[in-house]
Design a protein around this motif. Sequence first.
Motif, PDB file in Angstrom:
ATOM      1  N   PHE A  34       6.911   4.507  32.852  1.00 35.41           N
ATOM      2  CA  PHE A  34       7.695   4.880  31.668  1.00 35.41           C
ATOM      3  C   PHE A  34       6.886   5.761  30.725  1.00 35.41           C
ATOM      4  N   ARG A  35       5.600   5.436  30.551  1.00 36.18           N
ATOM      5  CA  ARG A  35       4.760   6.218  29.654  1.00 36.18           C
ATOM      6  C   ARG A  35       4.507   7.615  30.215  1.00 36.18           C
ATOM      7  N   SER A  36       4.224   7.708  31.508  1.00 37.93           N
ATOM      8  CA  SER A  36       3.971   9.004  32.135  1.00 37.93           C
ATOM      9  C   SER A  36       5.226   9.869  32.127  1.00 37.93           C
ATOM     10  N   GLY A  37       6.367   9.234  32.372  1.00 35.07           N
ATOM     11  CA  GLY A  37       7.620   9.980  32.345  1.00 35.07           C
ATOM     12  C   GLY A  37       7.936  10.531  30.967  1.00 35.07           C
ATOM     13  N   LEU A  38       7.632   9.757  29.929  1.00 37.45           N
ATOM     14  CA  LEU A  38       7.883  10.211  28.564  1.00 37.45           C
ATOM     15  C   LEU A  38       7.027  11.417  28.223  1.00 37.45           C
ATOM     16  N   LEU A  39       5.799  11.450  28.723  1.00 38.03           N
ATOM     17  CA  LEU A  39       4.898  12.570  28.456  1.00 38.03           C
ATOM     18  C   LEU A  39       5.368  13.856  29.139  1.00 38.03           C
ATOM     19  N   LEU A  40       6.185  13.694  30.173  1.00 35.67           N
ATOM     20  CA  LEU A  40       6.726  14.867  30.875  1.00 35.67           C
ATOM     21  C   LEU A  40       8.052  15.306  30.263  1.00 35.67           C
ATOM     22  N   TRP A  41       8.171  15.229  28.941  1.00 29.26           N
ATOM     23  CA  TRP A  41       9.455  15.470  28.290  1.00 29.26           C
ATOM     24  C   TRP A  41       9.953  16.905  28.496  1.00 29.26           C
ATOM     25  N   ARG A  42       9.047  17.856  28.611  1.00 25.12           N
ATOM     26  CA  ARG A  42       9.498  19.230  28.854  1.00 25.12           C
ATOM     27  C   ARG A  42      10.239  19.340  30.182  1.00 25.12           C
ATOM     28  N   LEU A  43       9.781  18.583  31.173  1.00 21.88           N
ATOM     29  CA  LEU A  43      10.397  18.629  32.500  1.00 21.88           C
ATOM     30  C   LEU A  43      11.787  18.029  32.474  1.00 21.88           C
ATOM     31  N   TRP A  44      11.921  16.795  31.944  1.00 22.07           N
ATOM     32  CA  TRP A  44      13.243  16.164  32.006  1.00 22.07           C
ATOM     33  C   TRP A  44      14.246  16.763  31.025  1.00 22.07           C
ATOM     34  N   VAL A  45      13.744  17.385  29.950  1.00 21.15           N
ATOM     35  CA  VAL A  45      14.653  18.115  29.068  1.00 21.15           C
ATOM     36  C   VAL A  45      15.227  19.321  29.793  1.00 21.15           C
ATOM     37  N   ARG A  46      14.372  20.037  30.523  1.00 22.57           N
ATOM     38  CA  ARG A  46      14.830  21.201  31.278  1.00 22.57           C
ATOM     39  C   ARG A  46      15.767  20.783  32.419  1.00 22.57           C
ATOM     40  N   LEU A  47      15.416  19.706  33.115  1.00 24.21           N
ATOM     41  CA  LEU A  47      16.258  19.241  34.221  1.00 24.21           C
ATOM     42  C   LEU A  47      17.619  18.761  33.709  1.00 24.21           C
ATOM     43  N   GLY A  48      17.627  18.034  32.595  1.00 22.56           N
ATOM     44  CA  GLY A  48      18.889  17.559  32.036  1.00 22.56           C
ATOM     45  C   GLY A  48      19.780  18.699  31.594  1.00 22.56           C
ATOM     46  N   TRP A  49      19.166  19.699  30.970  1.00 24.43           N
ATOM     47  CA  TRP A  49      19.948  20.864  30.547  1.00 24.43           C
ATOM     48  C   TRP A  49      20.471  21.634  31.756  1.00 24.43           C
ATOM     49  N   ASN A  50      19.665  21.712  32.790  1.00 24.05           N
ATOM     50  CA  ASN A  50      20.087  22.397  34.009  1.00 24.05           C
ATOM     51  C   ASN A  50      21.256  21.673  34.672  1.00 24.05           C
ATOM     52  N   ASP A  51      21.276  20.329  34.593  1.00 25.54           N
ATOM     53  CA  ASP A  51      22.398  19.565  35.150  1.00 25.54           C
ATOM     54  C   ASP A  51      23.700  19.959  34.475  1.00 25.54           C
ATOM     55  N   ILE A  52      23.650  20.132  33.159  1.00 30.95           N
ATOM     56  CA  ILE A  52      24.848  20.525  32.421  1.00 30.95           C
ATOM     57  C   ILE A  52      25.284  21.934  32.804  1.00 30.95           C
ATOM     58  N   LEU A  53      24.325  22.848  32.927  1.00 33.81           N
ATOM     59  CA  LEU A  53      24.649  24.229  33.305  1.00 33.81           C
ATOM     60  C   LEU A  53      25.246  24.293  34.703  1.00 33.81           C
ATOM     61  N   GLN A  54      24.701  23.496  35.623  1.00 33.19           N
ATOM     62  CA  GLN A  54      25.211  23.487  36.989  1.00 33.19           C
ATOM     63  C   GLN A  54      26.629  22.929  37.046  1.00 33.19           C
ATOM     64  N   ARG A  55      26.896  21.934  36.223  1.00 32.04           N
ATOM     65  CA  ARG A  55      28.225  21.313  36.235  1.00 32.04           C
ATOM     66  C   ARG A  55      29.291  22.297  35.773  1.00 32.04           C
ATOM     67  N   TYR A  56      28.920  23.169  34.831  1.00 32.88           N
ATOM     68  CA  TYR A  56      29.906  24.104  34.278  1.00 32.88           C
ATOM     69  C   TYR A  56      29.535  25.548  34.602  1.00 32.88           C
ATOM     70  N   GLN A  57      28.959  25.719  35.782  1.00 34.22           N
ATOM     71  CA  GLN A  57      28.544  27.054  36.202  1.00 34.22           C
ATOM     72  C   GLN A  57      29.748  27.997  36.295  1.00 34.22           C
ATOM     73  N   ARG A  58      29.580  29.212  35.763  1.00 35.69           N
ATOM     74  CA  ARG A  58      30.611  30.251  35.760  1.00 35.69           C
ATOM     75  C   ARG A  58      31.831  29.880  34.930  1.00 35.69           C
ATOM     76  N   SER A  59      31.684  28.888  34.081  1.00 34.43           N
ATOM     77  CA  SER A  59      32.763  28.518  33.163  1.00 34.43           C
ATOM     78  C   SER A  59      32.566  29.256  31.846  1.00 34.43           C
ATOM     79  N   VAL A  60      33.651  29.739  31.271  1.00 34.47           N
ATOM     80  CA  VAL A  60      33.559  30.517  30.034  1.00 34.47           C
ATOM     81  C   VAL A  60      33.126  29.636  28.865  1.00 34.47           C
TER      82      VAL A  60
END
Length: 285
Positions: A34-60
């Motif tokens: 849990f501690r190591s994962g929290l320190l990798l916040w740049r990674l999971w923030v980017r991955l989470g944002w990418n999940d949203i972009l992928q879900r609504y890809q090519r959507s206006v």
Amino acid sequence: MATIPNRLSDDGSAELPVARSYARTAVAAALTDFRSGLLLWRLWVRLGWNDILQRYQRSVLGPFWLTISTAIMVIALGILYAELFKAPIHDFLPYLCVGLLVWNMLASFLTEGGMLFTGSESYIKQIRLPYSVYVYRSSWSKLVIFAHNFVIYFGVLIYFQIWPGVTALLAIPALMIVILNGALANLCIGIISARFRDVPQVINSFVQIVLFITPIFWKPELLKNHPYIADFNPFYHLVEIVRAPLLGNLPSSGTCLAVVIITIVNLTVTGAFFTRFRSRISYWV
């Protein structure tokens, strides 16, 4: 030649130090995860944002399509149920709006928990990352979607000219507690679903039933002779602790106590599951 004392005994008591040592190691590994994962916040923030972009890809409009559909649902059901329950629309529609926003976030933690690890199989098998990264990633994406949908709440406040006052600020720590419980449930369901692939279908059916027995579309005051339906419903208290401040009210002491108990139980059960089965996740997926 040196010997290891008490290695074997008839009653098996000699194995207790070994078992305790293994348990301490497993707990330490889980906490480190849990501690190591929290320190990798740049990674999971980017991955989470990418999940949203992928879900609504090519959507206006992107994720705002979900906001639009939720707004239409709030307006339609608010008008309908206010008429059915003979409730003032200016009182019932804000109640429904906030309750539905919080419920949708809670339900997403449960329904998407089954894909927490199985949906990240390629990452787990190729890259050695803390498993908590996937929990943080999921929680972050759900918080972003909740923030998108939260504009509906401001629209309702403006339309009905409601001002909850400084009490609304209590919704911020309350929301963090709800997200914590959602993330814990997400992790627990993710572990179980990695082992038993039928669990997500069971959870989906369960969530559909809970939606209608939780005071979202109706108020608990309607349960004149059966108040226990709401009092012993953990989802009601998790929704209410955020909904009450946003409507300008303080959560009841019963709700606060219930949320504390729910959080403690959630931490204990999920912590035990993660500590016990963390090392097996990569083999199950």
